[in-house]
Design an enzyme around this catalytic site. Structure first.
Site, PDB file in Angstrom:
ATOM      1  N   LYS A  13       0.837  -1.217   0.000  1.00 47.67           N
ATOM      2  CA  LYS A  13       0.000   0.000   0.000  1.00 47.67           C
ATOM      3  C   LYS A  13       0.859   1.248   0.000  1.00 47.67           C
ATOM      4  O   LYS A  13       2.034   1.227   0.398  1.00 47.67           O
ATOM      5  CB  LYS A  13      -0.944   0.033   1.212  1.00 47.67           C
ATOM      6  CG  LYS A  13      -0.280  -0.071   2.595  1.00 47.67           C
ATOM      7  CD  LYS A  13       0.230   1.235   3.180  1.00 47.67           C
ATOM      8  CE  LYS A  13       0.946   1.059   4.502  1.00 47.67           C
ATOM      9  NZ  LYS A  13       1.702   2.214   4.961  1.00 47.67           N
ATOM     10  N   ASP A 143      -2.276  -2.267  10.047  1.00 46.07           N
ATOM     11  CA  ASP A 143      -2.368  -2.242   8.580  1.00 46.07           C
ATOM     12  C   ASP A 143      -2.934  -3.535   7.996  1.00 46.07           C
ATOM     13  O   ASP A 143      -3.151  -3.622   6.784  1.00 46.07           O
ATOM     14  CB  ASP A 143      -0.985  -2.008   7.958  1.00 46.07           C
ATOM     15  CG  ASP A 143      -0.497  -0.573   8.142  1.00 46.07           C
ATOM     16  OD1 ASP A 143      -1.329   0.322   8.380  1.00 46.07           O
ATOM     17  OD2 ASP A 143       0.725  -0.355   8.049  1.00 46.07           O
TER      18      ASP A 143
HETATM   19  P1  ATP Z   1       4.470  -0.580   8.229  1.00 47.26           P
HETATM   20  O1  ATP Z   1       4.340   0.393   7.112  1.00 47.26           O
HETATM   21  O2  ATP Z   1       3.276  -1.479   8.426  1.00 47.26           O
HETATM   22  O3  ATP Z   1       4.986  -0.012   9.506  1.00 47.26           O
HETATM   23  P2  ATP Z   1       6.811  -1.552   6.915  1.00 47.26           P
HETATM   24  O4  ATP Z   1       6.329  -1.751   5.526  1.00 47.26           O
HETATM   25  O5  ATP Z   1       7.629  -0.331   7.196  1.00 47.26           O
HETATM   26  O6  ATP Z   1       5.597  -1.647   7.874  1.00 47.26           O
HETATM   27  P3  ATP Z   1       7.472  -4.339   7.057  1.00 47.26           P
HETATM   28  O7  ATP Z   1       7.984  -4.670   5.698  1.00 47.26           O
HETATM   29  O8  ATP Z   1       6.090  -4.768   7.378  1.00 47.26           O
HETATM   30  O9  ATP Z   1       7.649  -2.793   7.335  1.00 47.26           O
HETATM   31  O10 ATP Z   1       8.518  -4.950   8.082  1.00 47.26           O
HETATM   32  C1  ATP Z   1       8.879  -4.353   9.308  1.00 47.26           C
HETATM   33  C2  ATP Z   1       9.696  -5.382  10.102  1.00 47.26           C
HETATM   34  O11 ATP Z   1       8.836  -6.465  10.466  1.00 47.26           O
HETATM   35  C3  ATP Z   1      10.813  -6.030   9.296  1.00 47.26           C
HETATM   36  O12 ATP Z   1      12.007  -5.340   9.458  1.00 47.26           O
HETATM   37  C4  ATP Z   1      10.878  -7.447   9.827  1.00 47.26           C
HETATM   38  O13 ATP Z   1      11.851  -7.551  10.825  1.00 47.26           O
HETATM   39  C5  ATP Z   1       9.521  -7.704  10.481  1.00 47.26           C
HETATM   40  N1  ATP Z   1       8.657  -8.701   9.805  1.00 47.26           N
HETATM   41  C6  ATP Z   1       7.926  -9.628  10.420  1.00 47.26           C
HETATM   42  N2  ATP Z   1       7.235 -10.381   9.540  1.00 47.26           N
HETATM   43  C7  ATP Z   1       7.510  -9.901   8.322  1.00 47.26           C
HETATM   44  C8  ATP Z   1       7.102 -10.269   7.013  1.00 47.26           C
HETATM   45  N3  ATP Z   1       6.254 -11.289   6.790  1.00 47.26           N
HETATM   46  N4  ATP Z   1       7.571  -9.542   5.995  1.00 47.26           N
HETATM   47  C9  ATP Z   1       8.423  -8.503   6.227  1.00 47.26           C
HETATM   48  N5  ATP Z   1       8.861  -8.142   7.438  1.00 47.26           N
HETATM   49  C10 ATP Z   1       8.424  -8.823   8.490  1.00 47.26           C
END
Ligand code: ATP
Length: 306
Positions: A13, A143
């Protein structure tokens, strides 16, 4: 005949607007946001496994590096929650083919959790309503419900109370990846630090963006992009300001740090502009990678039965 497994495709997203309220006494921030699901997907395969094997998880794909493979993975946690809540057989294998950037503010972990919930519903024929799936998803992260719904929606509360947005048109995005992720918590902490002494209003979404989406007016959507976490993300990563400038100089309709960053999302008029900007950003040396995408797209859904 019982299915052996299902493959669920789930989108990342961008936040077209993210308005962040003051820090609550419970340590959280109330937010109001406009989400758009975009065409960058993880494919999550959930299969029945050998008796006694428990939950197993493996990951492949262009963005799989560094994602935890243990019970802290959000996909694993979603599986455990569905097993406990519905009293299900716990011998399950999960494979994530990961294309959504990690820690990039595109909710990739939440997307994988959403995919597992949808996969369990299909695999065990639970007949859950979308509302039921969103509620269980909200227990894992704010989210997650949107990754189940997809499209364009306003999220309130912690972002998990969704209202669909009336919208038309398709939007072309160019996403600039940073060499390293940003932790959501550190960006909120920096936001609080920058706001010290300021009187912060309750979060709200502007009328202009809702009108622009209703009319399918990409130019006005571009002008309405905003994110209260952007200055905090830029303060932690000053190079993001350069990235934002490159996009605007090359004619993007608008630019915004997505969620807590560090991915920067540029809205452009059409595919040709998307290609031009991709080349310019790649040549600029200020980004680690560039992806083109369109939105809105569907939420988590079964694309294959095994
Ligand atoms: P948001 O915008 O929801 O805060 P984000 O996109 O910045 O999230 P994610 O890619 O969801 O970040 O990942 C954040 C952290 O979560 C990663 O650094 C990782 O350690 C952990 N994590 C746990 N499960 C997952 C997964 N299935 N995919 C990616 N990261 C994961």
């Amino acid at each position: 005949m019982r299915r052996n497994g299902v493959v669920v495709r789930v989108p990342g997203k961008v936040n077209l607007q993210l308005s962040v309220g003051p820090l609550d006494s419970d340590g959280y921030h109330e937010v109001t946001t406009v989400f758009q699901a975009i065409s960058i997907y993880d494919d999550v395969t959930v299969k029945f496994a050998e008796p006694g094997s428990g939950i197993t998880l493996d990951i492949s794909g262009s963005t799989s590096h560094g994602v935890p493979l243990d019970e802290t993975n959000l996909a694993y946690r979603a599986a455990q929650l569905m097993i406990d809540r519905h009293d299900l057989d716990s011998d399950i294998s999960i494979h994530i083919k990961k294309e959504i950037p990690v820690a990039g503010g595109m909710a990739g972990g939440s997307a994988d959790a959403a995919a597992v919930i949808v996969a369990f519903d299909a695999l065990y024929e639970l007949g859950m309503s979308r509302d039921g799936m969103e509620k269980i998803g909200a227990e894992l992260g704010s989210d997650v419900p949107f990754a189940i719904t997809g499209g364009i929606a306003i999220g309130r509360g912690h972002g998990d109370h969704l209202t669909p947005v009336l919208a038309c048109g398709s939007y072309n995005w160019v996403l600039a990846m940073a060499p390293q992720g940003l932790s959501t918590q550190s960006v909120y902490n920096e936001c609080d630090r920058l706001r010290t002494g300021l009187d912060i209003a309750r979060p709200q979404v502007g009328d202009q963006i809702l009108q622009a989406l209703r009319a399918g007016d990409a130019e006005l959507v571009g002008k309405s992009l905003s994110n209260d976490l952007q200055s905090a993300a830029c303060s932690l990563r000053p190079a993001l300001r350069l990235v934002l400038d490159v996009g605007i100089d090359y004619g993007a309709l608008g630019a915004v740090v997505s969620g807590s960053g560090p991915t920067v999302a540029f809205l452009v008029a059409d595919e040709e502009r998307a290609l031009d900007l991709t080349v310019a950003l790649s040549a600029s040396g200020v980004v680690a990678g560039v992806i083109r995408a369109t939105g809105p797209t569907f939420g988590a859904r079964v694309i294959e039965t095994l």
